[in-house]
Scaffold this motif. Structure first.
Motif, short mmCIF file in Angstrom:
data_model
loop_
_atom_site.label_atom_id
_atom_site.label_comp_id
_atom_site.label_asym_id
_atom_site.label_seq_id
_atom_site.Cartn_x
_atom_site.Cartn_y
_atom_site.Cartn_z
N ALA A 1 0.88 -1.16 0.00
CA ALA A 1 0.00 0.00 0.00
C ALA A 1 0.92 1.21 0.00
N PRO A 2 0.92 2.00 -1.07
CA PRO A 2 1.90 3.08 -1.14
C PRO A 2 1.68 4.14 -0.06
N ARG A 3 2.76 4.66 0.45
CA ARG A 3 2.67 5.84 1.33
C ARG A 3 3.97 6.61 1.21
N GLU A 4 3.89 7.89 1.42
CA GLU A 4 5.06 8.73 1.26
C GLU A 4 6.12 8.35 2.29
N GLY A 5 7.38 8.35 1.84
CA GLY A 5 8.48 8.07 2.73
C GLY A 5 8.84 6.60 2.83
N LEU A 6 8.06 5.75 2.20
CA LEU A 6 8.32 4.31 2.25
C LEU A 6 9.53 3.97 1.38
N ALA A 7 10.48 3.21 1.92
CA ALA A 7 11.64 2.79 1.14
C ALA A 7 11.27 1.58 0.31
N VAL A 8 11.63 1.63 -1.00
CA VAL A 8 11.29 0.52 -1.88
C VAL A 8 12.51 0.13 -2.70
N ARG A 9 12.45 -1.07 -3.27
CA ARG A 9 13.51 -1.50 -4.18
C ARG A 9 12.84 -1.80 -5.52
N LEU A 10 13.33 -1.14 -6.60
CA LEU A 10 12.75 -1.33 -7.92
C LEU A 10 13.62 -2.30 -8.71
N GLY A 11 12.97 -3.13 -9.52
CA GLY A 11 13.73 -4.06 -10.35
C GLY A 11 13.16 -4.13 -11.74
N TRP A 12 14.03 -4.33 -12.74
CA TRP A 12 13.56 -4.51 -14.13
C TRP A 12 14.57 -5.29 -14.94
N ARG A 13 14.10 -5.83 -16.05
CA ARG A 13 14.96 -6.65 -16.91
C ARG A 13 15.86 -5.76 -17.75
N ALA A 14 16.99 -6.31 -18.18
CA ALA A 14 17.94 -5.53 -18.98
C ALA A 14 17.27 -4.99 -20.25
N ALA A 15 16.42 -5.84 -20.87
CA ALA A 15 15.80 -5.44 -22.13
C ALA A 15 14.81 -4.30 -21.96
N ALA A 16 14.37 -4.06 -20.70
CA ALA A 16 13.39 -2.99 -20.48
C ALA A 16 14.02 -1.61 -20.55
N SER A 17 15.31 -1.53 -20.26
CA SER A 17 15.98 -0.22 -20.37
C SER A 17 16.63 -0.14 -21.74
N VAL A 18 16.08 0.75 -22.57
CA VAL A 18 16.46 0.81 -23.98
C VAL A 18 17.38 2.01 -24.22
N PRO A 19 18.56 1.78 -24.82
CA PRO A 19 19.42 2.93 -25.11
C PRO A 19 18.79 3.82 -26.18
N VAL A 20 18.77 5.13 -25.92
CA VAL A 20 18.21 6.07 -26.89
C VAL A 20 19.20 7.20 -27.14
N LEU A 21 19.07 7.84 -28.32
CA LEU A 21 19.87 9.03 -28.61
C LEU A 21 19.25 10.20 -27.88
N ASP A 22 20.10 11.02 -27.30
CA ASP A 22 19.56 12.20 -26.63
C ASP A 22 19.43 13.32 -27.66
N ASP A 23 18.21 13.48 -28.22
CA ASP A 23 18.02 14.51 -29.25
C ASP A 23 17.50 15.81 -28.67
N LEU A 24 17.53 15.94 -27.35
CA LEU A 24 16.99 17.14 -26.74
C LEU A 24 17.85 18.36 -27.05
N ASP A 25 19.20 18.15 -27.00
CA ASP A 25 20.11 19.27 -27.29
C ASP A 25 19.94 19.73 -28.73
N GLN A 26 19.79 18.72 -29.61
CA GLN A 26 19.58 18.99 -31.02
C GLN A 26 18.34 19.87 -31.21
N ASP A 27 17.27 19.53 -30.45
CA ASP A 27 16.03 20.29 -30.55
C ASP A 27 16.21 21.72 -30.11
N ARG A 28 16.96 21.88 -29.04
CA ARG A 28 17.16 23.24 -28.55
C ARG A 28 17.89 24.07 -29.58
N ALA A 29 18.84 23.41 -30.29
CA ALA A 29 19.58 24.14 -31.32
C ALA A 29 18.68 24.49 -32.50
N ALA A 30 17.69 23.63 -32.78
CA ALA A 30 16.85 23.83 -33.97
C ALA A 30 15.88 24.99 -33.80
#
Lengths: 368, 261
Positions: free
Chosen positions: A339-368
């Motif tokens: 039951a979520p509540r503020e201040g509760l310590a938790v441990r998050l877990g996920w599979r390697a395939a769930a974190s996907v490498p992406v290009l950071d195009d934000l800087d590019q956008d700011r320049a455009a």
């Protein structure tokens, strides 16, 4: 109406207004009978591209091909494309039947044949009973269906849809989304849709092309775009995403690991970047789980719940982590382990395939 | 939301303005029913004899008929050219077309006496003086601004996507014009036509210059009547004119109301 889809191709399409570039070198293929959606925020150039396809806007460069034939110079009235406009653009001084008959009247079709086709088209959108009404006497959803019937009645080579559902309320939108999808299946024509609504794009399309600042960022099947976004913009615009920034520490077959502070995160990738370079990973909020005592995962991170909301089907948690800032996590309510509540310590877990490498195009956008 | 109700000051000022506008016109009603033989208020009783005079006089009837035909021809000219001009300017929508539209308003900006002198000089060379065609042309051209104004207003409210939709469905320019644009702006065209008609119907200054004997319009005959013999028949004609013009304006109002729906 049989499967009579045509293939459309855009080759290096650009449109400039003075010094402003609305569309920059966009190339796209739309296969026979395919449902393609141009998705992007306002000002991304998606409507300009549609207007170029329809013939209302002349491209500054590039070519538009229909079944391999160059139609770039063809005026709109000779392209034979059906179009559903934003706000529908129904003729207010004509009845529903007269609106639907308009493209046939323009083609000087005989009265008997015309009537039969108008009836068939109105049947297709289940509006036969409203034939003698004026558009102003119809609801938004009905007007939208009249616009569809009018755009389809002359069996166009291509159906163009400019934000067809944007004027409708949420519930009706979902209903018409299903109808539009079923209609596309039934008549097998090629549809090109423009929207800024990512849910609509995901649910309707065979393929989605994501645009930003006039450039084509990525195209592919909805699942492909959602699961494997190429850039930060795509991951952020299509659904929600957390971003983990770090330095590449280790490369191995089929993946690499980044480090940020004391945390190490592994990811799957075909070609790992150079050791020591900066890398950005996209991680969807629903792909993380709260780990129980002693439970392990390919990636784990410690955090504290900083805030949470109840959304009916799920909880949305903001988990404060030492190395990645606030991570957004969603949990289905029906089997949430805590039951979520503020201040509760938790441990998050996920599979390697769930974190996907992406290009950071934000800087590019700011320049455009 | 409650409508804000006007206070006593606003009501009284409104009444005064209305009276100021209506009194000079309404005075001709009793004058037209005078029992006297000259332009005056009735003394012993009311009489319709001057109306009878007007309706049985070949001169008055001839002038009414002539004015009507001239106004009809002038309206036709003004409506066709004014509408085409407004649509052309709207479609091109450049700075030069804004200028052109402003130029089309010149006939109502320039004093008509100046215009009349110019027309007189030109028409003398073209043999158009004292001709039906000459007066109809002059009235038609000076009626164009009314049509340009009302049609441009109607076009400003026209959704340009309707034109795109029509063309996207294969309609040629003339089909789009006939089936989509014209029906949508028809109230504006009719409105402009009514104003152009009224303009010609009561125009005097130009007629004084470019017509003399053969073309003798109604306002011209009233003018002559006042100068020469103060015949109360003029008051009767004036009342008929007011009734007719009011009728046209009411027609315009009805058309506008229908468009608003």
């Amino acid at each position: 109406m049989s499967a009579a889809g045509h293939a459309l191709a855009l080759r290096g399409l650009s449109k400039r207004y003075g010094s402003f570039t609305a569309v920059a070198d966009v190339s796209l293929e739309v296969g026979q009978g395919e449902f393609l959606t141009l998705l992007g925020p306002s000002g991304s150039g998606k409507t300009t591209i549609l207007m170029c396809i329809a013939g209302f806007v002349e491209p500054s460069e590039g070519a538009i091909l229909l079944d391999g034939r160059d139609i770039t110079a063809l005026p709109p009235e000779r392209r034979d494309f059906g179009m559903v406009f934003q706000g529908y653009a129904l003729f207010p001084h004509m009845t529903v039947a007269e609106n639907v008959a308009f493209p046939l009247r323009v083609r000087k079709m005989g009265a008997a044949e015309r009537e039969a086709k108008v009836r068939a088209a109105l049947d297709l959108v289940q509006l036969a009973a409203f034939a003698e009404r004026r558009p102003s006497q119809l609801s938004g959803g009905q007007q939208q269906r009249v616009a569809l019937a009018r755009a389809l009645v002359f069996e166009p080579a291509l159906l163009l849809l400019d934000e067809p559902l944007s004027a409708l309320d949420k519930k009706l939108r979902a209903e018409l989304q299903d109808e539009l999808k079923a209609l596309h299946r039934r008549i097998g024509r090629t549809f090109v849709n423009v929207t800024h609504d990512q849910e609509e794009a995901l649910s309707l399309s065979d393929r989605v092309a994501i645009l930003n600042h006039g450039r084509l960022i990525q195209q592919g099947a909805p699942a492909e775009l959602y699961e494997a976004p190429r850039t930060r913009f795509v991951a952020d615009f299509l659904g929600k995403s957390n971003f983990l920034a770090g330095t590449v520490q280790e490369a191995f077959a089929g993946g690499f690991a980044i480090g940020a502070g004391a945390t190490r995160v592994v990811t799957a990738a075909a070609a790992p970047p150079a050791l020591g370079s900066r890398a950005l990973l996209s991680l969807r909020p629903e792909k993380m789980a709260l780990l129980a005592e002693g439970e392990t995962a390919e990636n784990t991170v410690q955090g504290v719940i900083a805030g949470w909301s109840y959304l009916g089907a799920g909880y949305a948690l903001n988990v404060e982590t030492p190395d990645f800032g606030t991570l957004r996590v969603t949990l289905p309510t029906w089997n949430a382990p805590i039951a979520p509540r503020e201040g509760l310590a938790v441990r998050l877990g996920w599979r390697a395939a769930a974190s996907v490498p992406v290009l950071d195009d934000l800087d590019q956008d700011r320049a455009a | 939301m409650m409508a804000h109700r006007p206070g006593w000051f606003a009501r009284i000022s409104a009444g005064v303005v209305a009276l100021y506008l209506l009194l000079p016109i309404s005075i001709i009603i009793p004058v037209s029913m005078t029992d006297q033989r000259f332009l005056s208020l009735p003394k012993q009783g009311l009489s319709l004899q001057h109306y009878v005079t007007v309706l049985f006089s070949p001169e008055w009837l001839g002038s009414i008929w002539q004015s009507f035909l001239i106004a009809l021809a002038a309206t036709g000219l003004a409506v066709v050219s004014g509408t085409l001009c407004a649509i052309g300017c709207w479609r091109l929508a450049r700075r030069s077309t804004d200028l052109l539209r402003a130029l089309m308003l010149l006939p109502i900006i320039i004093p008509s006496i100046v215009y009349a002198i110019g027309a007189y000089r030109y028409f003398a060379g073209l043999d158009l003086l004292d001709r039906f065609l000459g007066v109809a042309l002059a009235h038609g051209v000076t009626g164009i601004p009314y049509v340009v104004i009302t049609v441009s207003t109607a076009l400003a409210a026209f959704d340009p996507r309707l034109e795109q939709a029509a063309r996207g469905m294969g309609a040629s320019l003339s089909q789009t014009l006939r089936w989509v644009i014209l029906p949508r702006i028809m109230p504006g065209i009719l409105s402009g036509g009514i104003f152009a008609f009224i303009h010609s119907w009561d125009e005097l200054v130009i007629v004084l210059f470019i017509a003399s004997r053969d073309v003798f319009t109604l306002p011209r005959r009233i003018w002559d009547g006042i100068n020469e013999n103060l015949d109360p028949a003029m008051a009767a004609v004036a009342v008929l004119l007011v009734v007719f013009t009011t009728g046209l304006l009411l027609l315009d109002l009805a058309l506008r109301r229908r468009r608003a729906e």
